[in-house]
Scaffold this motif. Structure first.
Motif, mmCIF file in Angstrom:
data_model
loop_
_atom_site.group_PDB
_atom_site.id
_atom_site.type_symbol
_atom_site.label_atom_id
_atom_site.label_comp_id
_atom_site.label_asym_id
_atom_site.label_seq_id
_atom_site.Cartn_x
_atom_site.Cartn_y
_atom_site.Cartn_z
ATOM 1 N N ILE A 122 0.865 -1.173 0.000
ATOM 2 C CA ILE A 122 0.000 0.000 0.000
ATOM 3 C C ILE A 122 0.904 1.226 0.000
ATOM 4 O O ILE A 122 1.945 1.251 0.664
ATOM 5 N N GLY A 123 0.547 2.223 -0.786
ATOM 6 C CA GLY A 123 1.338 3.445 -0.869
ATOM 7 C C GLY A 123 0.675 4.581 -0.108
ATOM 8 O O GLY A 123 -0.553 4.643 -0.006
ATOM 9 N N ILE A 124 1.501 5.479 0.423
ATOM 10 C CA ILE A 124 1.001 6.695 1.067
ATOM 11 C C ILE A 124 1.585 7.889 0.323
ATOM 12 O O ILE A 124 2.797 8.148 0.393
ATOM 13 N N ASP A 125 0.733 8.597 -0.411
ATOM 14 C CA ASP A 125 1.152 9.818 -1.101
ATOM 15 C C ASP A 125 1.273 10.917 -0.047
ATOM 16 O O ASP A 125 0.277 11.341 0.526
ATOM 17 N N TYR A 126 2.498 11.395 0.171
ATOM 18 C CA TYR A 126 2.819 12.193 1.357
ATOM 19 C C TYR A 126 2.968 13.674 1.037
ATOM 20 O O TYR A 126 3.672 14.056 0.099
ATOM 21 N N ILE A 127 2.303 14.515 1.825
ATOM 22 C CA ILE A 127 2.292 15.989 1.723
ATOM 23 C C ILE A 127 2.389 16.446 0.261
ATOM 24 O O ILE A 127 3.275 17.224 -0.107
ATOM 25 N N ASP A 128 1.447 15.981 -0.519
ATOM 26 C CA ASP A 128 1.418 16.267 -1.950
ATOM 27 C C ASP A 128 0.211 17.145 -2.251
ATOM 28 O O ASP A 128 -0.925 16.749 -1.991
ATOM 29 N N THR A 129 0.458 18.334 -2.796
ATOM 30 C CA THR A 129 -0.641 19.258 -3.091
ATOM 31 C C THR A 129 -1.192 19.067 -4.500
ATOM 32 O O THR A 129 -2.098 19.793 -4.905
ATOM 33 N N ARG A 130 -0.646 18.128 -5.262
ATOM 34 C CA ARG A 130 -1.106 17.887 -6.625
ATOM 35 C C ARG A 130 -1.552 16.430 -6.785
ATOM 36 O O ARG A 130 -0.824 15.605 -7.352
ATOM 37 N N PRO A 131 -2.726 16.087 -6.261
ATOM 38 C CA PRO A 131 -3.187 14.704 -6.378
ATOM 39 C C PRO A 131 -3.332 14.243 -7.817
ATOM 40 O O PRO A 131 -3.203 13.058 -8.104
ATOM 41 N N ASP A 132 -3.586 15.167 -8.739
ATOM 42 C CA ASP A 132 -3.688 14.788 -10.150
ATOM 43 C C ASP A 132 -2.356 14.244 -10.662
ATOM 44 O O ASP A 132 -2.299 13.220 -11.356
ATOM 45 N N LEU A 133 -1.256 14.923 -10.281
ATOM 46 C CA LEU A 133 0.067 14.450 -10.688
ATOM 47 C C LEU A 133 0.443 13.177 -9.947
ATOM 48 O O LEU A 133 1.147 12.315 -10.487
ATOM 49 N N ALA A 134 -0.013 13.052 -8.699
ATOM 50 C CA ALA A 134 0.266 11.835 -7.924
ATOM 51 C C ALA A 134 -0.400 10.631 -8.576
ATOM 52 O O ALA A 134 0.221 9.562 -8.708
ATOM 53 N N VAL A 135 -1.644 10.785 -8.983
ATOM 54 C CA VAL A 135 -2.350 9.691 -9.651
ATOM 55 C C VAL A 135 -1.643 9.320 -10.951
ATOM 56 O O VAL A 135 -1.419 8.137 -11.242
ATOM 57 N N LYS A 136 -1.271 10.328 -11.719
ATOM 58 C CA LYS A 136 -0.567 10.066 -12.991
ATOM 59 C C LYS A 136 0.735 9.315 -12.740
ATOM 60 O O LYS A 136 1.080 8.362 -13.459
ATOM 61 N N PHE A 137 1.470 9.734 -11.721
ATOM 62 C CA PHE A 137 2.739 9.085 -11.398
ATOM 63 C C PHE A 137 2.512 7.619 -11.042
ATOM 64 O O PHE A 137 3.205 6.729 -11.548
ATOM 65 N N ALA A 138 1.551 7.343 -10.169
ATOM 66 C CA ALA A 138 1.284 5.966 -9.745
ATOM 67 C C ALA A 138 0.856 5.097 -10.931
ATOM 68 O O ALA A 138 1.267 3.939 -11.041
#
Length: 202
Positions: A122-138
Protein backbone atom coordinates in the motif's frame (compact mmCIF):
# COMPACT_ATOMS: atom_id res chain seq x y z
CA UNK A 1 -12.35 80.61 -16.54
CA UNK A 2 -11.37 77.03 -17.48
CA UNK A 3 -10.54 76.20 -21.05
CA UNK A 4 -13.07 73.85 -22.68
CA UNK A 5 -11.79 70.31 -23.38
CA UNK A 6 -10.80 69.56 -26.92
CA UNK A 7 -12.49 66.67 -28.76
CA UNK A 8 -9.16 64.76 -28.66
CA UNK A 9 -8.91 65.07 -24.85
CA UNK A 10 -12.52 63.99 -24.44
CA UNK A 11 -11.88 60.95 -26.65
CA UNK A 12 -8.83 59.98 -24.55
CA UNK A 13 -10.86 60.20 -21.34
CA UNK A 14 -13.59 58.04 -22.85
CA UNK A 15 -11.03 55.49 -24.04
CA UNK A 16 -9.43 55.36 -20.58
CA UNK A 17 -12.80 54.77 -18.95
CA UNK A 18 -13.48 51.98 -21.44
CA UNK A 19 -10.13 50.28 -20.67
CA UNK A 20 -10.77 50.48 -16.92
CA UNK A 21 -14.24 49.01 -17.37
CA UNK A 22 -12.82 46.13 -19.43
CA UNK A 23 -10.21 45.43 -16.74
CA UNK A 24 -12.96 45.33 -14.16
CA UNK A 25 -14.85 42.75 -16.20
CA UNK A 26 -11.69 40.63 -16.57
CA UNK A 27 -11.03 40.74 -12.85
CA UNK A 28 -14.61 39.73 -12.14
CA UNK A 29 -14.26 36.82 -14.56
CA UNK A 30 -11.03 35.68 -12.88
CA UNK A 31 -12.77 35.82 -9.54
CA UNK A 32 -15.49 33.55 -10.86
CA UNK A 33 -12.89 31.08 -12.14
CA UNK A 34 -11.15 31.00 -8.80
CA UNK A 35 -14.40 30.31 -7.03
CA UNK A 36 -15.05 27.43 -9.43
CA UNK A 37 -11.70 25.76 -8.66
CA UNK A 38 -12.30 22.29 -7.18
CA UNK A 39 -11.54 21.99 -3.46
CA UNK A 40 -8.20 20.49 -2.43
CA UNK A 41 -9.79 17.26 -1.23
CA UNK A 42 -11.64 16.52 -4.47
CA UNK A 43 -10.72 13.38 -6.41
CA UNK A 44 -8.66 13.79 -9.61
CA UNK A 45 -10.52 12.77 -12.77
CA UNK A 46 -8.07 9.89 -13.35
CA UNK A 47 -8.45 8.49 -9.81
CA UNK A 48 -10.50 5.60 -11.18
CA UNK A 49 -7.40 4.30 -12.98
CA UNK A 50 -5.85 3.33 -9.64
CA UNK A 51 -6.56 0.10 -7.79
CA UNK A 52 -9.46 0.85 -5.40
CA UNK A 53 -8.79 0.84 -1.67
CA UNK A 54 -10.30 -2.21 0.03
CA UNK A 55 -12.61 -2.23 3.01
CA UNK A 56 -10.43 -3.20 5.97
CA UNK A 57 -11.86 -4.98 8.98
CA UNK A 58 -11.60 -3.06 12.25
CA UNK A 59 -9.18 -4.80 14.59
CA UNK A 60 -7.98 -4.31 18.17
CA UNK A 61 -4.69 -2.41 18.54
CA UNK A 62 -1.38 -4.27 18.70
CA UNK A 63 2.05 -3.24 19.94
CA UNK A 64 4.29 -1.47 17.43
CA UNK A 65 1.43 -1.06 14.96
CA UNK A 66 1.20 1.49 12.18
CA UNK A 67 -0.06 4.94 13.28
CA UNK A 68 -3.72 4.90 14.35
CA UNK A 69 -4.92 7.33 11.70
CA UNK A 70 -7.44 7.05 8.87
CA UNK A 71 -6.35 8.33 5.46
CA UNK A 72 -8.47 8.92 2.35
CA UNK A 73 -7.97 6.72 -0.68
CA UNK A 74 -6.03 8.41 -3.49
CA UNK A 75 -8.19 6.49 -5.95
CA UNK A 76 -11.67 5.12 -5.41
CA UNK A 77 -12.68 3.34 -2.25
CA UNK A 78 -13.08 3.99 1.48
CA UNK A 79 -10.66 5.63 3.91
CA UNK A 80 -8.16 3.22 5.44
CA UNK A 81 -7.28 3.07 9.13
CA UNK A 82 -3.61 2.14 9.04
CA UNK A 83 -3.56 0.40 12.42
CA UNK A 84 -6.13 -2.09 11.09
CA UNK A 85 -3.75 -3.35 8.40
CA UNK A 86 -2.11 -6.75 8.69
CA UNK A 87 0.76 -8.25 6.75
CA UNK A 88 2.89 -9.50 5.33
CA UNK A 89 2.72 -5.93 4.06
CA UNK A 90 4.92 -3.11 2.78
CA UNK A 91 3.73 0.45 3.37
CA UNK A 92 5.66 2.77 1.07
CA UNK A 93 5.62 6.53 1.76
CA UNK A 94 6.18 8.46 -1.48
CA UNK A 95 5.45 11.67 -3.38
CA UNK A 96 5.43 12.49 -7.06
CA UNK A 97 7.81 15.42 -6.43
CA UNK A 98 10.37 13.12 -4.75
CA UNK A 99 13.31 12.21 -7.03
CA UNK A 100 14.47 9.14 -5.05
CA UNK A 101 10.87 7.86 -5.02
CA UNK A 102 10.93 7.83 -8.80
CA UNK A 103 14.16 5.84 -8.85
CA UNK A 104 12.88 3.09 -6.55
CA UNK A 105 9.41 2.93 -8.11
CA UNK A 106 10.19 0.11 -10.61
CA UNK A 107 11.44 -2.15 -7.80
CA UNK A 108 8.15 -1.85 -5.91
CA UNK A 109 6.17 -2.54 -9.08
CA UNK A 110 8.29 -5.62 -9.80
CA UNK A 111 7.95 -6.90 -6.23
CA UNK A 112 4.17 -6.68 -6.49
CA UNK A 113 4.23 -8.76 -9.67
CA UNK A 114 6.68 -11.38 -8.35
CA UNK A 115 5.38 -11.79 -4.81
CA UNK A 116 1.71 -11.76 -5.79
CA UNK A 117 -0.62 -12.38 -2.86
CA UNK A 118 2.23 -13.37 -0.55
CA UNK A 119 3.13 -9.71 0.15
CA UNK A 120 0.61 -6.89 0.09
CA UNK A 121 1.62 -3.32 -0.73
CA UNK A 122 0.00 0.00 0.00
CA UNK A 123 1.34 3.44 -0.87
CA UNK A 124 1.00 6.69 1.07
CA UNK A 125 1.15 9.82 -1.10
CA UNK A 126 2.82 12.19 1.36
CA UNK A 127 2.29 15.99 1.72
CA UNK A 128 1.42 16.27 -1.95
CA UNK A 129 -0.64 19.26 -3.09
CA UNK A 130 -1.11 17.89 -6.62
CA UNK A 131 -3.19 14.70 -6.38
CA UNK A 132 -3.69 14.79 -10.15
CA UNK A 133 0.07 14.45 -10.69
CA UNK A 134 0.27 11.83 -7.92
CA UNK A 135 -2.35 9.69 -9.65
CA UNK A 136 -0.57 10.07 -12.99
CA UNK A 137 2.74 9.09 -11.40
CA UNK A 138 1.28 5.97 -9.75
CA UNK A 139 -0.41 4.91 -12.99
CA UNK A 140 2.74 5.53 -15.07
CA UNK A 141 4.80 3.44 -12.63
CA UNK A 142 2.35 0.51 -12.92
CA UNK A 143 1.77 0.54 -9.17
CA UNK A 144 -1.17 -1.86 -9.26
CA UNK A 145 -1.93 -1.70 -5.56
CA UNK A 146 -3.93 0.75 -3.38
CA UNK A 147 -2.73 4.19 -2.33
CA UNK A 148 -3.92 6.63 0.31
CA UNK A 149 -3.12 10.32 0.73
CA UNK A 150 -1.56 12.09 3.71
CA UNK A 151 -1.44 15.82 2.98
CA UNK A 152 -1.28 16.87 6.63
CA UNK A 153 1.65 14.73 7.86
CA UNK A 154 -0.60 12.55 10.01
CA UNK A 155 1.89 9.67 9.87
CA UNK A 156 5.01 11.78 10.33
CA UNK A 157 5.35 11.34 14.08
CA UNK A 158 4.29 7.70 14.23
CA UNK A 159 6.74 6.61 11.54
CA UNK A 160 9.35 9.28 12.34
CA UNK A 161 9.40 10.50 8.74
CA UNK A 162 12.14 12.92 7.79
CA UNK A 163 10.99 12.80 4.18
CA UNK A 164 10.03 10.30 1.52
CA UNK A 165 10.73 7.65 0.53
CA UNK A 166 10.22 5.45 3.57
CA UNK A 167 8.98 1.87 3.68
CA UNK A 168 7.52 0.09 6.72
CA UNK A 169 7.52 -3.71 6.86
CA UNK A 170 4.43 -5.05 8.69
CA UNK A 171 4.06 -8.65 9.85
CA UNK A 172 0.95 -10.85 9.95
CA UNK A 173 0.02 -9.57 13.43
CA UNK A 174 0.11 -5.94 12.34
CA UNK A 175 3.40 -4.99 14.00
CA UNK A 176 5.97 -2.84 12.22
CA UNK A 177 9.05 -5.06 12.31
CA UNK A 178 11.36 -2.84 10.24
CA UNK A 179 11.43 0.63 8.70
CA UNK A 180 13.64 1.34 5.68
CA UNK A 181 14.44 5.08 5.75
CA UNK A 182 16.03 5.40 2.32
CA UNK A 183 15.27 4.57 -1.29
CA UNK A 184 15.82 1.02 -2.44
CA UNK A 185 18.86 0.96 -4.69
CA UNK A 186 18.18 -2.36 -6.45
CA UNK A 187 15.59 -5.09 -6.88
CA UNK A 188 17.90 -7.48 -5.08
CA UNK A 189 18.05 -5.23 -2.02
CA UNK A 190 14.26 -4.95 -1.79
CA UNK A 191 13.63 -8.64 -2.35
CA UNK A 192 16.23 -9.63 0.23
CA UNK A 193 14.75 -7.31 2.87
CA UNK A 194 11.29 -8.80 2.29
CA UNK A 195 12.71 -12.28 2.84
CA UNK A 196 14.69 -11.28 5.93
CA UNK A 197 12.16 -9.02 7.68
CA UNK A 198 8.88 -10.73 6.72
CA UNK A 199 10.06 -14.30 6.14
CA UNK A 200 8.38 -14.42 2.72
CA UNK A 201 9.82 -16.27 -0.26
CA UNK A 202 8.46 -16.84 -3.73
Amino acid sequence: MSKPSSPRTTFRHAALIGVLAACGLLLAACGDQKAATPPADSKPQAAGELVPCPTVESRPPVANALPDVSLPCLGDGPDIRLSDLRGPLLVNVWAQWCGPCRKEAPYLAELHVKAGDKVKLIGIDYIDTRPDLAVKFAVDQHWDYPHVADRDKQVQQGLKIGGPPLTAFVDAKGAVVYVHRAPFTSQQELDQLVREKLGVTW
